[in-house]
Design a protein around this motif. Structure first.
Motif, PDB file in Angstrom:
ATOM      1  N   TRP A   1       0.911  -1.368   0.232  1.00  0.00           N
ATOM      2  CA  TRP A   1      -0.062   0.033   0.023  1.00  0.00           C
ATOM      3  C   TRP A   1       0.668   1.375   0.138  1.00  0.00           C
ATOM      4  O   TRP A   1       0.417   2.354  -0.223  1.00  0.00           O
ATOM      5  CB  TRP A   1      -0.899   0.014   1.047  1.00  0.00           C
TER       6      TRP A   1
ATOM      7  N   PRO B   1       0.437   2.508  13.672  1.00  0.00           N
ATOM      8  CA  PRO B   1      -0.696   1.733  13.816  1.00  0.00           C
ATOM      9  C   PRO B   1      -0.453   0.475  13.305  1.00  0.00           C
ATOM     10  O   PRO B   1      -1.621  -0.506  13.246  1.00  0.00           O
ATOM     11  CB  PRO B   1      -1.511   2.694  12.845  1.00  0.00           C
TER      12      PRO B   1
ATOM     13  N   LYS C   1       2.460   0.638   6.119  1.00  0.00           N
ATOM     14  CA  LYS C   1       1.747   1.409   5.149  1.00  0.00           C
ATOM     15  C   LYS C   1       2.160   2.596   4.645  1.00  0.00           C
ATOM     16  O   LYS C   1       1.565   3.339   3.786  1.00  0.00           O
ATOM     17  CB  LYS C   1       0.377   1.319   5.338  1.00  0.00           C
TER      18      LYS C   1
ATOM     19  N   CYS D   1       2.581   5.570   6.532  1.00  0.00           N
ATOM     20  CA  CYS D   1       1.653   6.769   6.916  1.00  0.00           C
ATOM     21  C   CYS D   1       2.524   7.961   7.278  1.00  0.00           C
ATOM     22  O   CYS D   1       2.249   9.060   7.193  1.00  0.00           O
ATOM     23  CB  CYS D   1       0.772   6.240   7.942  1.00  0.00           C
TER      24      CYS D   1
ATOM     25  N   ILE E   1       3.494   8.464  10.652  1.00  0.00           N
ATOM     26  CA  ILE E   1       3.298   9.058  11.899  1.00  0.00           C
ATOM     27  C   ILE E   1       4.848   8.920  12.713  1.00  0.00           C
ATOM     28  O   ILE E   1       5.142   9.769  13.522  1.00  0.00           O
ATOM     29  CB  ILE E   1       2.507   8.143  12.509  1.00  0.00           C
TER      30      ILE E   1
ATOM     31  N   MET F   1      -6.857  -1.434   8.248  1.00  0.00           N
ATOM     32  CA  MET F   1      -7.067  -0.217   8.695  1.00  0.00           C
ATOM     33  C   MET F   1      -6.278   0.750   7.610  1.00  0.00           C
ATOM     34  O   MET F   1      -5.306   0.580   7.211  1.00  0.00           O
ATOM     35  CB  MET F   1      -6.929   0.274   9.984  1.00  0.00           C
ATOM     36  N   CYS F   2      -7.023   1.945   7.396  1.00  0.00           N
ATOM     37  CA  CYS F   2      -6.200   3.001   6.531  1.00  0.00           C
ATOM     38  C   CYS F   2      -4.850   3.477   6.933  1.00  0.00           C
ATOM     39  O   CYS F   2      -4.585   3.116   8.158  1.00  0.00           O
ATOM     40  CB  CYS F   2      -6.919   4.273   6.408  1.00  0.00           C
ATOM     41  N   ALA F   3      -3.984   3.689   6.090  1.00  0.00           N
ATOM     42  CA  ALA F   3      -2.572   4.137   6.771  1.00  0.00           C
ATOM     43  C   ALA F   3      -2.783   5.262   7.590  1.00  0.00           C
ATOM     44  O   ALA F   3      -3.443   6.096   7.233  1.00  0.00           O
ATOM     45  CB  ALA F   3      -1.671   4.475   5.431  1.00  0.00           C
ATOM     46  N   GLY F   4      -2.282   5.377   8.770  1.00  0.00           N
ATOM     47  CA  GLY F   4      -2.364   6.481   9.764  1.00  0.00           C
ATOM     48  C   GLY F   4      -3.422   6.700  10.367  1.00  0.00           C
ATOM     49  O   GLY F   4      -4.090   7.580  11.171  1.00  0.00           O
ATOM     50  N   CYS F   5      -4.465   5.358  10.687  1.00  0.00           N
ATOM     51  CA  CYS F   5      -5.540   5.555  11.423  1.00  0.00           C
ATOM     52  C   CYS F   5      -5.269   5.428  12.664  1.00  0.00           C
ATOM     53  O   CYS F   5      -4.325   4.813  13.468  1.00  0.00           O
ATOM     54  CB  CYS F   5      -6.285   4.158  11.240  1.00  0.00           C
TER      55      CYS F   5
ATOM     56  N   PRO G   1      -6.087   1.491  15.383  1.00  0.00           N
ATOM     57  CA  PRO G   1      -5.195   0.428  15.852  1.00  0.00           C
ATOM     58  C   PRO G   1      -4.337   0.801  17.068  1.00  0.00           C
ATOM     59  O   PRO G   1      -3.738   0.054  17.811  1.00  0.00           O
ATOM     60  CB  PRO G   1      -4.526  -0.163  14.397  1.00  0.00           C
ATOM     61  N   ILE G   2      -3.790   2.113  16.992  1.00  0.00           N
ATOM     62  CA  ILE G   2      -2.961   2.627  18.023  1.00  0.00           C
ATOM     63  C   ILE G   2      -3.447   2.381  19.436  1.00  0.00           C
ATOM     64  O   ILE G   2      -2.856   2.092  20.227  1.00  0.00           O
ATOM     65  CB  ILE G   2      -2.575   3.702  17.628  1.00  0.00           C
TER      66      ILE G   2
ATOM     67  N   ALA H   1      -2.123  11.850  12.968  1.00  0.00           N
ATOM     68  CA  ALA H   1      -2.861  11.253  13.801  1.00  0.00           C
ATOM     69  C   ALA H   1      -2.439  11.631  15.292  1.00  0.00           C
ATOM     70  O   ALA H   1      -3.603  12.131  15.989  1.00  0.00           O
ATOM     71  CB  ALA H   1      -3.118   9.761  13.883  1.00  0.00           C
TER      72      ALA H   1
END
Lengths: 95, 309
Positions: A27, A50, A70, A72, A74, B23-27, B30-31, B232
């Motif tokens: 992804w 995550p 993925k 993201c 973060i 789950m979407c990237a950066g959700c 899940p954290i 996030a």
């Protein structure tokens, strides 16, 4: 793919954590890179990831699991780094 | 022996919620789940209301959960887990089980504030030994960002789109944490993933309270909030520092702030990075923005008063 009569009745999944067989790394559009010399081992990246894709051994960050990350970002944003130099930066995939 | 709440020690524990979930990237969700399961000191059995977390953590034959977990409908996660908890108590009484097990229900704001509200209220009133966790992302994100009663005033969603007719959601959001505290349960709290230690301490307190407990946790959603995939935790922190999402707990009726920002940041710092509030910065919506600021400030002032005791 299993046929309907091969499935466990009641849609029960008996193997916990079977999602590890589904790799989400494809992804990713951006990839986190770890710059070891700037890492202070705060483990914030591990806590805030995550996707459980920051690998830690014996309480020390050792890198990323690119099969699942993925991308993201973060971890890179939250990374405090050392003297203002980030220990995690994001790089575009395919570069 | 319980694990010390230190990152180094916690990182040696097994992940009970694995990678490979969708789950979407950066959700944010899940954290939150990871933190909750890391904080728990006993084996956990969970029920999960329909929602983002449920649909993307358990897709036929692939489950991210390493604990006994039940997918239940939108409206009855609390009823389901209260039934399991009752069975557990019966087993214990009959001597069929001696393990100490904890029970947690997870639901999004749609499954908690709206659809699952009556079953949650019932479970709390019946006094089951369970923790209900709401991960609040402020809309029905799973089905395409429809407004819920957790959506803040002024936010743009697909069912209250900001335009020439309305400037986003016209109504104020429901204060669910207070409603749950009003059930006179032993413990109700509000937490944020950016403040992980505070969140984990609250989970431990809730699980050891010996009765029905509730936690409301803000869960940033970059798709629905129209923000970046990496912010996030940053947005969660801003929500706390602007007092949009105060961190507090109500323990046996006593309200206590668990984090008080040294200086309250202006609310616009939380709103600006989010596309769902973009229209509020147009000159014609100045009053709407002021109204939202006034709402948030009034809630904060009330909380300050209540916690001053």
């Amino acid at each position: 793919m299993k046929k309907w009569h091969e499935l466990v009745p009641g849609a029960v999944i008996l193997e916990g954590g079977s999602a590890v067989r589904f790799k989400t790394g494809s992804w990713r559009a951006f990839k986190p890179l770890w710059i070891k010399e700037n890492c202070i081992q705060c483990l914030f990246c591990w806590m805030y990831c995550p996707d459980m894709s920051v690998t830690v051994q014996d309480g020390k960050m050792t890198g990323f699991d690119y099969d699942y990350c993925k991308g993201c970002g973060i971890c890179a944003l939250e990374c405090p780094g050392k003297k203002g130099n980030k220990a995690i930066i994001m790089e575009e995939e395919g570069k | 022996m319980s694990t010390e709440l230190k990152l180094k020690e916690l990182s040696k524990k097994e992940d009970l919620f694995t990678h490979g979930h969708r789950m979407c990237a950066g959700c944010g969700a899940p954290i939150i789940v990871k933190m909750v399961l890391l904080a728990a000191e006993h084996p956990v059995i969970a029920a999960n209301a329909t929602g983002c977390l449920e649909v993307s953590s358990c897709i036929s034959e692939y489950t991210a959960w390493k604990i006994p977990w039940i997918h239940t409908a939108f409206e009855n996660a609390a009823a389901t887990i209260s039934g399991v908890e009752t069975m557990y108590r019966a087993y214990k009484k009959k001597g069929k089980m001696d393990k100490d097990v904890k029970f947690i229900a997870f639901g999004g704001d749609g499954g908690t504030y709206d659809i699952g509200f009556q079953s949650l209220s019932g479970a709390m009133e019946r006094g089951h030994d369970m923790l209900y966790i709401c991960y609040d992302n402020g809309a029905y994100m799973n089905t395409g960002i429809q407004r819920s009663s957790a959506t803040p005033r002024g936010a743009d969603t697909t069912t209250c789109p900001a335009g020439s007719v309305i400037p986003g959601k016209p109504q104020r959001r429901k204060d669910l944490t207070r409603i749950m505290a009003a059930h006179n349960i032993p413990y109700a709290a509000q937490a944020a993933p950016s403040h992980w230690l505070d969140l984990m301490k609250k989970v431990r307190k809730a699980l050891s309270a010996g009765g029905p407990t509730f936690m409301n946790i803000i869960s940033p959603c970059n798709r629905g909030w129209r923000s970046k995939t990496d912010d996030a935790i940053a947005l969660s922190r801003l929500a706390v520092e602007t007092c949009y999402w105060p961190l507090y707990e109500v323990e046996n009726g006593e309200t206590r702030l668990t984090f008080k920002p040294k200086t309250k940041k202006p609310l616009i710092e939380f709103l600006k990075p989010q596309g769902r509030f973009k229209h509020l910065f147009a000159p014609e919506n100045e009053q709407r923005l002021k109204q939202l600021e006034a709402d948030i400030d009034a809630e904060w002032q009330r909380l300050l008063k209540e916690s001053a005791g």
